[in-house]
Scaffold this active site. Sequence first.
Site, PDB file in Angstrom:
ATOM      1  N   MET A 112       0.844  -1.207   0.000  1.00 47.25           N
ATOM      2  CA  MET A 112       0.000   0.000   0.000  1.00 47.25           C
ATOM      3  C   MET A 112       0.873   1.249   0.000  1.00 47.25           C
ATOM      4  O   MET A 112       0.391   2.346   0.299  1.00 47.25           O
ATOM      5  CB  MET A 112      -0.936  -0.006   1.207  1.00 47.25           C
ATOM      6  CG  MET A 112      -1.906  -1.185   1.179  1.00 47.25           C
ATOM      7  SD  MET A 112      -3.448  -0.839   2.035  1.00 47.25           S
ATOM      8  CE  MET A 112      -2.842  -0.488   3.668  1.00 47.25           C
ATOM      9  N   HIS A 166       9.174  -3.548   3.456  1.00 49.76           N
ATOM     10  CA  HIS A 166       8.766  -3.771   2.062  1.00 49.76           C
ATOM     11  C   HIS A 166       9.989  -4.071   1.197  1.00 49.76           C
ATOM     12  O   HIS A 166       9.943  -4.950   0.326  1.00 49.76           O
ATOM     13  CB  HIS A 166       8.072  -2.529   1.494  1.00 49.76           C
ATOM     14  CG  HIS A 166       6.836  -2.091   2.223  1.00 49.76           C
ATOM     15  ND1 HIS A 166       6.810  -1.001   3.048  1.00 49.76           N
ATOM     16  CD2 HIS A 166       5.575  -2.598   2.225  1.00 49.76           C
ATOM     17  CE1 HIS A 166       5.581  -0.836   3.536  1.00 49.76           C
ATOM     18  NE2 HIS A 166       4.815  -1.803   3.055  1.00 49.76           N
ATOM     19  N   GLY A 204       4.690 -10.323   4.090  1.00 48.55           N
ATOM     20  CA  GLY A 204       5.425 -10.273   5.348  1.00 48.55           C
ATOM     21  C   GLY A 204       4.732 -11.038   6.461  1.00 48.55           C
ATOM     22  O   GLY A 204       3.504 -11.030   6.559  1.00 48.55           O
ATOM     23  N   SER A 212       6.367  -0.363  10.152  1.00 51.19           N
ATOM     24  CA  SER A 212       5.022  -0.242   9.600  1.00 51.19           C
ATOM     25  C   SER A 212       4.869   1.163   9.045  1.00 51.19           C
ATOM     26  O   SER A 212       5.390   2.125   9.627  1.00 51.19           O
ATOM     27  CB  SER A 212       3.992  -0.472  10.710  1.00 51.19           C
ATOM     28  OG  SER A 212       2.734   0.001  10.295  1.00 51.19           O
ATOM     29  N   SER A 213       4.146   1.282   7.941  1.00 51.59           N
ATOM     30  CA  SER A 213       3.889   2.618   7.388  1.00 51.59           C
ATOM     31  C   SER A 213       3.182   3.481   8.423  1.00 51.59           C
ATOM     32  O   SER A 213       3.355   4.698   8.463  1.00 51.59           O
ATOM     33  CB  SER A 213       3.029   2.514   6.129  1.00 51.59           C
ATOM     34  OG  SER A 213       3.605   1.606   5.217  1.00 51.59           O
ATOM     35  N   ARG A 214       2.376   2.866   9.271  1.00 50.45           N
ATOM     36  CA  ARG A 214       1.605   3.628  10.258  1.00 50.45           C
ATOM     37  C   ARG A 214       2.460   4.094  11.431  1.00 50.45           C
ATOM     38  O   ARG A 214       1.985   4.898  12.238  1.00 50.45           O
ATOM     39  CB  ARG A 214       0.421   2.801  10.760  1.00 50.45           C
ATOM     40  CG  ARG A 214      -0.685   2.645   9.708  1.00 50.45           C
ATOM     41  CD  ARG A 214      -1.931   2.009  10.298  1.00 50.45           C
ATOM     42  NE  ARG A 214      -3.076   2.093   9.417  1.00 50.45           N
ATOM     43  CZ  ARG A 214      -3.504   1.098   8.630  1.00 50.45           C
ATOM     44  NH1 ARG A 214      -2.871  -0.061   8.613  1.00 50.45           N
ATOM     45  NH2 ARG A 214      -4.560   1.260   7.862  1.00 50.45           N
TER      46      ARG A 214
HETATM   47  P1  AMP Z   1       1.379  -2.903   3.511  1.00 50.82           P
HETATM   48  O1  AMP Z   1       1.987  -1.872   2.611  1.00 50.82           O
HETATM   49  O2  AMP Z   1       1.345  -2.496   4.943  1.00 50.82           O
HETATM   50  O3  AMP Z   1       0.070  -3.429   3.001  1.00 50.82           O
HETATM   51  O4  AMP Z   1       2.376  -4.141   3.476  1.00 50.82           O
HETATM   52  C1  AMP Z   1       2.727  -4.757   2.268  1.00 50.82           C
HETATM   53  C2  AMP Z   1       3.485  -6.011   2.558  1.00 50.82           C
HETATM   54  O5  AMP Z   1       4.660  -5.702   3.297  1.00 50.82           O
HETATM   55  C3  AMP Z   1       2.687  -7.015   3.398  1.00 50.82           C
HETATM   56  O6  AMP Z   1       2.953  -8.330   2.929  1.00 50.82           O
HETATM   57  C4  AMP Z   1       3.258  -6.794   4.787  1.00 50.82           C
HETATM   58  O7  AMP Z   1       3.142  -7.938   5.623  1.00 50.82           O
HETATM   59  C5  AMP Z   1       4.707  -6.517   4.443  1.00 50.82           C
HETATM   60  N1  AMP Z   1       5.355  -5.805   5.561  1.00 50.82           N
HETATM   61  C6  AMP Z   1       4.928  -4.673   6.150  1.00 50.82           C
HETATM   62  N2  AMP Z   1       5.740  -4.356   7.177  1.00 50.82           N
HETATM   63  C7  AMP Z   1       6.684  -5.327   7.245  1.00 50.82           C
HETATM   64  C8  AMP Z   1       7.790  -5.570   8.099  1.00 50.82           C
HETATM   65  N3  AMP Z   1       8.099  -4.764   9.124  1.00 50.82           N
HETATM   66  N4  AMP Z   1       8.561  -6.661   7.878  1.00 50.82           N
HETATM   67  C9  AMP Z   1       8.251  -7.514   6.853  1.00 50.82           C
HETATM   68  N5  AMP Z   1       7.215  -7.331   6.019  1.00 50.82           N
HETATM   69  C10 AMP Z   1       6.440  -6.257   6.207  1.00 50.82           C
END
Ligand code: AMP
Length: 286
Positions: free
Chosen positions: A30, A37, A147, A185-187
């Site tokens: 996202m 990522h 992840g 985390s992006s958040r």
């Molecule tokens: P998101 O952009 O939050 O939807 O995450 C996209 C992908 O990145 C998902 O498969 C998440 O599980 C993975 N991801 C997000 N944060 C992490 C992290 N700290 N370590 C490993 N993978 C991550």
Amino acid sequence: MKVTTTIAETWGLLDAARAEGKSIGLVPTMGFLHAGHASLIKESAAENDVTLTTIFVNPLQFAADEDLSEYPRDLERDLRLCEDAGATVVLTPNVEEMYPYPILTTVSVSELSETMEGAHRPNHFAGMATVVSKLFHIGGRCRAYFGEKDYQQLAIVRRMVSDLSFPVQVVGCPIIREENGLAMSSRNTYLSIEQYAAAAVLNRALRSAAELALSGESDAQILRSHITEIIATEPLVSAPDYVAIVDAHSLKPVDRLAGDVRIILATQVGRPRLLDNIGVSISTLV
Ligand code: AMP
């Protein structure tokens, strides 16, 4: 690296790559990318000839009271990170491209979607499974990287692939953490400096419980209380929404630890809800 905004253009690039016998890796995101990522993109680039990263903030997986419109975005920075990590194609569709009509077809994975995050965010996993289905149809036959940070999501995607025979091999990747142990985390961008420091308690509590489990404590209730007590020492961190101890494959709660289990929690720290988890098996800490 090519940047596409349409599904048709992306299919064109992937069809051409497949015609040359190239393998495809898919990394759905996202955006507002970080080293977590990047680790997925790097893993895909190491194992495939072409890595398609998608950046799409999926409205279907946000509830009305969640942060869709304020979700952090920085496309320029994201594209630099994708290129540095080894992505070859980045798809950044807008909402009209992904959902040209109000959506009538959704994918939901029952049972696995009803507990933990699903109990707190009612339509979240159906929204996620629906967009991931679309991304799998865009990526076609591929390996797809997710992840372990979102452990329940990973389990749901695996089950969906199996149930619906997507030609996709799902690869789970380890959690990448900040120096203080906080899962990236992006958040996390919503956290103040003090909240960021306090949020390290989540991983500390999980690690402490995992060590206790490895030293012989097999009562899930005792381990859950142990975690809750450690988290309670940080006034900036709310009491967890849940601390679940589940079988690592079925996600079914366990009363006594045996085999591979996952300890999963979610809690509010200021504005964001943060997730973290740890794996415990007979002799390993993940
Ligand atoms: P998101 O952009 O939050 O939807 O995450 C996209 C992908 O990145 C998902 O498969 C998440 O599980 C993975 N991801 C997000 N944060 C992490 C992290 N700290 N370590 C490993 N993978 C991550």
